[in-house]
Design a protein around this motif. Sequence first.
Motif, short mmCIF file in Angstrom:
data_model
loop_
_atom_site.label_atom_id
_atom_site.label_comp_id
_atom_site.label_asym_id
_atom_site.label_seq_id
_atom_site.Cartn_x
_atom_site.Cartn_y
_atom_site.Cartn_z
N PHE A 270 17.10 -20.84 -20.62
CA PHE A 270 16.97 -20.51 -19.21
C PHE A 270 16.02 -19.34 -18.98
O PHE A 270 14.98 -19.47 -18.36
CB PHE A 270 18.35 -20.23 -18.61
N GLY A 271 16.41 -18.20 -19.54
CA GLY A 271 15.54 -17.04 -19.40
C GLY A 271 16.33 -15.77 -19.60
O GLY A 271 17.52 -15.81 -19.91
N SER A 272 15.67 -14.63 -19.40
CA SER A 272 16.41 -13.38 -19.55
C SER A 272 16.20 -12.47 -18.35
O SER A 272 15.14 -12.45 -17.72
CB SER A 272 16.04 -12.68 -20.85
N PHE A 273 17.27 -11.76 -18.04
CA PHE A 273 17.26 -10.77 -16.97
C PHE A 273 17.20 -9.40 -17.62
O PHE A 273 18.02 -9.09 -18.48
CB PHE A 273 18.55 -10.86 -16.14
N VAL A 274 16.21 -8.62 -17.25
CA VAL A 274 16.05 -7.31 -17.86
C VAL A 274 15.91 -6.25 -16.77
O VAL A 274 15.19 -6.45 -15.78
CB VAL A 274 14.78 -7.27 -18.75
N VAL A 275 16.62 -5.14 -16.94
CA VAL A 275 16.50 -4.02 -16.01
C VAL A 275 15.45 -3.07 -16.56
O VAL A 275 15.52 -2.66 -17.71
CB VAL A 275 17.84 -3.29 -15.82
N ARG A 276 14.45 -2.77 -15.76
CA ARG A 276 13.39 -1.87 -16.20
C ARG A 276 13.45 -0.56 -15.42
O ARG A 276 13.72 -0.55 -14.23
CB ARG A 276 12.02 -2.51 -15.94
N ASN A 277 13.19 0.52 -16.14
CA ASN A 277 13.15 1.82 -15.49
C ASN A 277 11.72 2.12 -15.08
O ASN A 277 10.81 2.10 -15.90
CB ASN A 277 13.64 2.91 -16.45
N LYS A 278 11.54 2.41 -13.80
CA LYS A 278 10.21 2.76 -13.31
C LYS A 278 10.17 4.26 -13.09
O LYS A 278 11.07 4.84 -12.49
CB LYS A 278 9.94 2.06 -11.97
N LYS A 279 9.09 4.87 -13.58
CA LYS A 279 8.93 6.31 -13.38
C LYS A 279 8.47 6.59 -11.95
O LYS A 279 7.97 5.69 -11.28
CB LYS A 279 7.90 6.85 -14.37
N LYS A 280 8.59 7.84 -11.55
CA LYS A 280 8.09 8.17 -10.21
C LYS A 280 6.56 8.10 -10.23
O LYS A 280 5.94 8.36 -11.26
CB LYS A 280 8.58 9.56 -9.77
N ARG A 281 5.99 7.70 -9.11
CA ARG A 281 4.54 7.65 -9.05
C ARG A 281 4.09 7.91 -7.62
O ARG A 281 4.90 7.88 -6.68
CB ARG A 281 4.02 6.29 -9.53
N LEU A 282 2.81 8.16 -7.48
CA LEU A 282 2.29 8.40 -6.15
C LEU A 282 1.84 7.09 -5.52
O LEU A 282 1.09 6.33 -6.12
CB LEU A 282 1.11 9.38 -6.20
N GLY A 283 2.31 6.85 -4.33
CA GLY A 283 1.88 5.67 -3.62
C GLY A 283 1.20 6.09 -2.33
O GLY A 283 1.05 7.28 -2.06
N ARG A 284 0.76 5.13 -1.57
CA ARG A 284 0.06 5.44 -0.35
C ARG A 284 0.59 4.53 0.75
O ARG A 284 0.77 3.34 0.54
CB ARG A 284 -1.43 5.16 -0.57
N ASN A 285 0.84 5.10 1.89
CA ASN A 285 1.22 4.27 3.03
C ASN A 285 -0.05 3.53 3.47
O ASN A 285 -1.01 4.16 3.90
CB ASN A 285 1.75 5.16 4.16
N PRO A 286 -0.06 2.22 3.33
CA PRO A 286 -1.30 1.48 3.59
C PRO A 286 -1.75 1.56 5.05
O PRO A 286 -2.92 1.35 5.37
CB PRO A 286 -0.95 0.04 3.20
N LYS A 287 -0.83 1.89 5.93
CA LYS A 287 -1.15 1.94 7.35
C LYS A 287 -1.81 3.27 7.72
O LYS A 287 -2.83 3.31 8.38
CB LYS A 287 0.15 1.78 8.14
N THR A 288 -1.20 4.37 7.24
CA THR A 288 -1.67 5.69 7.63
C THR A 288 -2.54 6.34 6.57
O THR A 288 -3.28 7.28 6.85
CB THR A 288 -0.50 6.63 7.93
N GLY A 289 -2.43 5.83 5.32
CA GLY A 289 -3.24 6.42 4.26
C GLY A 289 -2.64 7.69 3.66
O GLY A 289 -3.21 8.28 2.77
N THR A 290 -1.48 8.11 4.16
CA THR A 290 -0.86 9.32 3.62
C THR A 290 -0.23 9.04 2.26
O THR A 290 0.33 7.98 2.03
CB THR A 290 0.24 9.86 4.56
N GLN A 291 -0.36 10.04 1.39
CA GLN A 291 0.21 9.88 0.06
C GLN A 291 1.69 10.22 0.08
O GLN A 291 2.10 11.21 0.67
CB GLN A 291 -0.52 10.80 -0.92
N ILE A 292 2.47 9.39 -0.58
CA ILE A 292 3.90 9.68 -0.70
C ILE A 292 4.33 9.44 -2.13
O ILE A 292 3.72 8.63 -2.84
CB ILE A 292 4.76 8.81 0.24
N GLU A 293 5.39 10.17 -2.53
CA GLU A 293 5.88 9.97 -3.88
C GLU A 293 6.89 8.83 -3.88
O GLU A 293 7.80 8.80 -3.06
CB GLU A 293 6.54 11.27 -4.37
N ILE A 294 6.72 7.88 -4.78
CA ILE A 294 7.69 6.80 -4.92
C ILE A 294 8.68 7.23 -5.99
O ILE A 294 8.30 7.56 -7.11
CB ILE A 294 6.98 5.48 -5.28
#
Lengths: 91, 100
Positions: B47-71
């Motif tokens: 069937f397949g496997s379900f895996v939980v992955r840890n994502k580190k914090k990163r900088l993203g951008r609000n695509p509408k306003t262009g402001t940087q935010i931390e994810i």
Amino acid sequence: MTKAELIEKLSEKTGLSKVQAEVAVNTTVSSIQEALSRGDKVELRGFGSFRVRQRRARMGRNPKTGTSVDVPAKKVPYFKAGKELQEIINQ
Amino acid sequence: MVKADIIDFVYEKVGFTRAEASEAVEVVFQVVKETLNRGEKVHIVGFGSFVVRNKKKRLGRNPKTGTQIEISPRRVLTFKPSQILKEVVNNGTGKRSLRT
């Protein structure tokens, strides 16, 4: 956790025999497989949904030789975690 | 297809009352959920496997306003379909069928 461990745990929790637990797990898995093979989606409340996504044909490249190869269109199984599952994982 | 349909398929198999079929299917998904909650992966052959992955914090951008935010750091669930499931979805048959 493997399928065998899942069967074990199911038997423990429900009091169903090992054979019954195995039938239940296999039937669950195969019915999802069958639904997806028909192109049907499977929506499981509190868990998530399985769908089939269509991938277009594209030109790929053999990274070793650099030659272009045709990658044909294909379908891929896709799972999206439901809200409840997502929350459980992120708490 | 929804959970009730899966319960029906299990009920059609020999040796299940409706209540047992219903409980069995509910508990299958519950056990998978609990296992993933512990951060453990679930691997179902064919069937397949379900895996939980840890994502580190990163900088993203609000695509509408262009402001940087931390994810914020987060855990995401990924499902990796097995070769057999991929074949089933494309050809309607896999190399191996399950004993049910």
